[in-house]
Scaffold this active site. Sequence first.
Site, PDB file in Angstrom:
ATOM      1  N   TYR A 166       9.461  -0.235  -6.387  1.00  0.00           N
ATOM      2  CA  TYR A 166      10.282   0.152  -5.236  1.00  0.00           C
ATOM      3  C   TYR A 166       9.364   0.287  -4.031  1.00  0.00           C
ATOM      4  O   TYR A 166       8.302   0.905  -4.123  1.00  0.00           O
ATOM      5  CB  TYR A 166      10.987   1.485  -5.520  1.00  0.00           C
ATOM      6  CG  TYR A 166      11.780   2.037  -4.357  1.00  0.00           C
ATOM      7  CD1 TYR A 166      12.977   1.447  -3.961  1.00  0.00           C
ATOM      8  CD2 TYR A 166      11.335   3.160  -3.659  1.00  0.00           C
ATOM      9  CE1 TYR A 166      13.710   1.971  -2.898  1.00  0.00           C
ATOM     10  CE2 TYR A 166      12.070   3.688  -2.596  1.00  0.00           C
ATOM     11  CZ  TYR A 166      13.256   3.084  -2.222  1.00  0.00           C
ATOM     12  OH  TYR A 166      13.985   3.603  -1.177  1.00  0.00           O
ATOM     13  N   ASP A 261       1.007  -1.321  -2.413  1.00  0.00           N
ATOM     14  CA  ASP A 261       1.852  -0.240  -1.906  1.00  0.00           C
ATOM     15  C   ASP A 261       1.371   1.047  -2.570  1.00  0.00           C
ATOM     16  O   ASP A 261       1.699   1.346  -3.714  1.00  0.00           O
ATOM     17  CB  ASP A 261       3.319  -0.527  -2.229  1.00  0.00           C
ATOM     18  CG  ASP A 261       4.235   0.574  -1.706  1.00  0.00           C
ATOM     19  OD1 ASP A 261       3.717   1.584  -1.207  1.00  0.00           O
ATOM     20  OD2 ASP A 261       5.465   0.411  -1.812  1.00  0.00           O
ATOM     21  N   LYS A 289       3.809   9.714   1.807  1.00  0.00           N
ATOM     22  CA  LYS A 289       3.760  10.921   0.972  1.00  0.00           C
ATOM     23  C   LYS A 289       2.528  11.800   1.274  1.00  0.00           C
ATOM     24  O   LYS A 289       2.523  12.484   2.277  1.00  0.00           O
ATOM     25  CB  LYS A 289       3.856  10.533  -0.507  1.00  0.00           C
ATOM     26  CG  LYS A 289       5.180   9.751  -0.781  1.00  0.00           C
ATOM     27  CD  LYS A 289       5.488   9.596  -2.230  1.00  0.00           C
ATOM     28  CE  LYS A 289       6.633   8.629  -2.489  1.00  0.00           C
ATOM     29  NZ  LYS A 289       7.945   9.223  -2.579  1.00  0.00           N
TER      30      LYS A 289
HETATM   31  C1  LIG Z   1       5.756   3.005  -3.775  1.00  0.00           C
HETATM   32  C2  LIG Z   1       6.711   3.396  -2.693  1.00  0.00           C
HETATM   33  N1  LIG Z   1       6.775   2.651  -1.579  1.00  0.00           N
HETATM   34  C3  LIG Z   1       7.597   2.983  -0.567  1.00  0.00           C
HETATM   35  C4  LIG Z   1       8.422   4.075  -0.648  1.00  0.00           C
HETATM   36  C5  LIG Z   1       9.329   4.446   0.490  1.00  0.00           C
HETATM   37  O1  LIG Z   1       8.859   5.588   1.107  1.00  0.00           O
HETATM   38  P1  LIG Z   1       9.846   6.530   1.959  1.00  0.00           P
HETATM   39  O2  LIG Z   1      10.797   7.135   0.981  1.00  0.00           O
HETATM   40  O3  LIG Z   1       8.926   7.495   2.628  1.00  0.00           O
HETATM   41  O4  LIG Z   1      10.539   5.646   2.941  1.00  0.00           O
HETATM   42  C6  LIG Z   1       8.396   4.877  -1.794  1.00  0.00           C
HETATM   43  C7  LIG Z   1       9.264   6.052  -1.921  1.00  0.00           C
HETATM   44  O5  LIG Z   1       9.375   6.689  -2.925  1.00  0.00           O
HETATM   45  C8  LIG Z   1       7.508   4.524  -2.845  1.00  0.00           C
HETATM   46  O6  LIG Z   1       7.434   5.255  -3.955  1.00  0.00           O
END
Ligand SMILES: Cc1ncc(COP(=O)(O)O)c(C=O)c1O
Length: 454
Positions: A166, A261, A289
């Site tokens: 995700y 990511d 985060k």
């Molecule tokens: C690996 C990863 N990338 C991107 C995101 C998206 O981040 P946000 O919820 O701050 O938009 C998340 C959210 O959990 C994530 O776990």
Amino acid sequence: MSGLLGSILVNSMHAKTNESERMNRETSQHLFAQAKEVIPGGVNSPVRAFRAVGGDPVFIERGEGAWLIDADGNRYLDLIGSWGPLIMGHAHPRIISAVQAQLARGTTFGAPTALEVELAMEIVKAVPSIEKVRLVSSGTEATMSAIRVARGYTGRTKIVKFEGNYHGHADFLLAKAGSGVATLGLPECAGVPTAVTADTITLPFNDIVALRELFALHGESIACVIVEPVVGNMGCVPPISGFLEALREVTIASRSVLIFDEVMTGFRLSYGGAQARFGVTPDMTTLGKIVGGGMPLGAYGGKREIMDTVAPVGPVYQAGTLSGNPIAVTAGLAMLSLLREGGEALYARLDQVGTTLAENFRESARNANIPVVVNQYGSMLTVFFTEQDSVTDYTAAKSSDTQRFAQWFRALLDSGIYFPPSQFEAAFLSAILTDAEVVLLSETADRAFQSLKE
Ligand SMILES: Cc1ncc(COP(=O)(O)O)c(C=O)c1O
């Protein structure tokens, strides 16, 4: 009573009280009824709604260290940490006082500040792949922008992602996505035109053969590969040996941009993230985060020549009214300074707690005769209720008995342990968990496994 034994006993007594007198959550229930009238599903992010585990969500009133206190005054040991950011627990005094001091100076200026430069320099120093970095306001913005930059830099359109990973809720990244999409079992997302995902190729995670085949055929048209180096969003699924290296090899050969990511793993699996831990350096990295210290902040960065395609230097446009917000940046700086001070010992402690819990959970499940696979990497952990021997991809993750997980989750919640309310999310451990809390958690989980037999 004093020291470790004392707090173990106090906490165990507390857990028993919670179990014997079923928790009263009337205020949460009332708030949820009100919320559903004015907020879709009563929540501002789908997994919070407890749809996959049954029952009503718990409304939180405050956090204290490793503990959450709900609107009815019930206490829960928190294994979510706001889905990753709170690696130092709730309301850390250093972060709170830094934010309070900054608040008094103003909340946003729409003009550069020294704080942003300081945070950017710290990120560049910490993360091996980042030579230049742009601050944004969320993980979604970071991944969405990184992909635009990769496409602008290469002049190509196709992107590759992995099933069950995700990367936020940008249209073209919702194909076969993990996290809430997996939790709700959505086959696809309404409102995303097919044309928008037409250039998104999905591959099974950890499938080196499929990866090499794709690149042999289409490598020259692929702008970028985006991957969670250790997946958290289909539950915790680490890479098999050689997978990240293969990603690096094929993307170099085809001159595609490799994006890690690290929104979840950044500053969590080590101070330099998963890339420092695995020794594989991508071209670009996305962060979120932890880097925001519990405030809305994300970042994307990478090689200088790639990042110099971003406006105003280059032609790739990306902007944000609250980007580099001084309050969020201050919280991020305070968080990173705590992690630097904790150093190797802090990450070793997280690993040790993670390993201990994983072993304890495995043993408890075995004793209760419940088939599980416990995946753990550092401070990320998932108990998959599956009969498979291992979980290395989305297909295996999805073989889990989600009803059984839901029962286990509810048994934990009713005993004062707040685990992620989804089979397809990782638990996040914090560095402030005490030995007594680890014992409490292990004992409570043991009873929860036993309760599944009955
Ligand atoms: C690996 C990863 N990338 C991107 C995101 C998206 O981040 P946000 O919820 O701050 O938009 C998340 C959210 O959990 C994530 O776990």
